[in-house]
Structure formats: C-alpha cells, structure tokens
Motif scaffolding. Sequence first.
Motif, short mmCIF file in Angstrom:
data_model
loop_
_atom_site.label_atom_id
_atom_site.label_comp_id
_atom_site.label_asym_id
_atom_site.label_seq_id
_atom_site.Cartn_x
_atom_site.Cartn_y
_atom_site.Cartn_z
N TYR A 133 0.80 -1.09 -0.08
CA TYR A 133 0.14 -0.05 0.10
C TYR A 133 0.75 1.18 -0.11
O TYR A 133 0.48 2.32 -0.72
CB TYR A 133 -0.95 0.04 1.31
N TYR A 137 0.93 4.18 -2.76
CA TYR A 137 0.57 5.79 -2.69
C TYR A 137 1.82 6.49 -3.14
O TYR A 137 1.73 7.58 -3.51
CB TYR A 137 0.15 5.85 -1.18
N ARG A 141 1.62 9.52 -5.65
CA ARG A 141 2.27 11.06 -5.51
C ARG A 141 3.20 11.20 -6.71
O ARG A 141 3.05 12.29 -7.24
CB ARG A 141 2.91 10.97 -4.33
N PHE A 155 -8.24 5.24 -7.17
CA PHE A 155 -7.41 5.34 -6.07
C PHE A 155 -7.81 4.26 -4.89
O PHE A 155 -8.91 4.13 -5.01
CB PHE A 155 -7.98 6.85 -5.46
N ASP A 156 -6.76 3.90 -4.43
CA ASP A 156 -6.89 2.76 -3.42
C ASP A 156 -7.19 1.41 -4.12
O ASP A 156 -7.47 0.65 -3.23
CB ASP A 156 -7.83 3.14 -2.21
N ASP A 172 -0.20 8.58 4.89
CA ASP A 172 0.24 8.55 3.24
C ASP A 172 -0.91 8.85 2.41
O ASP A 172 -0.85 9.39 1.53
CB ASP A 172 0.48 6.76 3.11
N ILE A 173 -2.29 8.61 2.98
CA ILE A 173 -3.35 9.04 2.16
C ILE A 173 -3.52 10.63 2.07
O ILE A 173 -3.64 11.10 0.96
CB ILE A 173 -4.72 8.20 2.42
N THR A 176 -0.82 11.98 -0.20
CA THR A 176 -1.26 11.74 -1.50
C THR A 176 -2.13 12.69 -2.10
O THR A 176 -2.12 13.29 -3.24
CB THR A 176 -1.41 10.40 -1.75
#
Length: 262
Positions: A133, A137, A141, A155-156, A172-173, A176
Amino acid sequence: MNDYHVHTFLCKHAEGQVYEYVESAIKKGVEQIGFAEHIPIRGLHDPDGRMRIDEFELYLKFIKEAQKKYKEIKILLGIEADYMPVHMSFIEDFLNQYTFDFIIGSVHFIDEWDFTNPLYQKHYENYDIDHTYRQYYKLVREAAGTGLYDIIGHFDIPKKFGYRATVDLSRDINETLKIIKDNDLVLDVNTSGLRKPVKEIHPSEKILQQALEYNIPVILGSDAHQPSHVAYAFEETRDLLKKIGFSETCVYDKRKRKSIPL
Ligand SMILES: [Zn+2]
Ligand SMILES: [Zn+2]
C-alpha cells in the motif's frame, strides 16, 4: 449522468466493441461516455493487459466512427495511461502525439508486478501488504507530480482483491491527496470495486470525505470491461457523493475541464 472510464475489447481482457458500449450508454441515459483504453507501452510484456502500439489507430478509428454515427450522446477520446517510472519517456511521448479529451493516470504496477491483474493476485501473499500500500501511494504521488494526467484512476486500488492494510495509512493517504490537489487533479470515482471481491468503490467513502475537505473534484467512472458495465451502480454512487457533500462533478473537452452540477 456521464461515464468517464470505459474500456473495449482492444485491451484483450474486456469484451465488446466501441459501438456496443455506446449503445449500452444511450440505453441507460448516459449523456457523455469517455473511452479510456489502456495505453500501449513499448517494451512492456503485458499481452492481456493492453492493445499493441499498431492497434492504436484502430481505437481512434472506432471512436471517430462512433462520434459520427451517434449524435445523441457525446463520445470522448480518453486514455488510461499507467504511471511506470521506467516507461515514462515512452508514455509521455505517446500522450503528446494525440489530442485526447482526458487522460487518466493509473498505477497498476509496483515494479514489474501488475497487482491489479487477477493472474498475479497470489503475489499479495508474498509481499508485506502494508509495504505494498505504501509503495502504491508513493507511486500515485509521483504520478500526480508529473503533470501528464488529468484524473487519478481508481485511487486505493490495492484493496481490489480484499487484501487490507494492517496499519493506519491516513498519513500516506492525506499526503497523496494533498499532492493531487496541488496539481489540480481530479479523482476517478470508480465503481469497478463493487464488482470485485472488495465490494467497495474506489476511493472509499472515508477517502472521499478527505478529498472533499481538500476540495478535490470528482468524476464518475464504471471501468466497464463489458457493455453492460457502463454506468454501473451510478445512481447509488451519486447519492453517496451527495451524502458526503459533493455538489459538483466535471466534464472534459480536449483536456479542458468544466464543473457541472452532480
Ligand atoms: Zn482493464
Ligand atoms: Zn485501471
């Protein structure tokens, strides 16, 4: 209602011709359909993942013919372009050769591993899931910072097969999303996850709430890989977006973005 993420048989893991997707869209009352076929990449061995470079003209031809034939719907020429660090000079040159209406930037690969391909799903067992994960991410970015894309695709997506991170990835999210906002990108609200083991849209409701706080625009995409998928679960997804607080979505024309009511 518009669907800005549609594939065709040309990518070799989808079924249906351009016109079949268009006719399905018309039947469902879709006003704009955006084709976003996977970009061909020279030097990447991915026989069931995308068209060959010499098939690209066919894609253009099918879209042009459909645009001439179906006046009751707006048909857009888009592309889903990977972000793969080692292939960026080819990808950049390729994107610059054509006039697209919109470009979706998607991360499907971590190094050589296409972690979105069910054929390689078992690799999730061999890698540290949290690291997977985080790597994902980080690549998003980087993708957002290239200036090459209009929309960040699904996304995800590492959650697709149901493998969940075991740690909190909010930092992280958030980082991003901030870079997505700083680069004036849009999030693809992608309903394909509802058809996959995870049974959730991309990005998740929680991430969409954060995206709203950052004022990041959203656009709906079914990621259709067969004509019946066009506008898949769009009513409930639009309701969810409204519930979260979104009031606008956007449309494109030759990469110019315009906001419209959701
Ligand atoms: Zn695909
Ligand atoms: Zn994709």
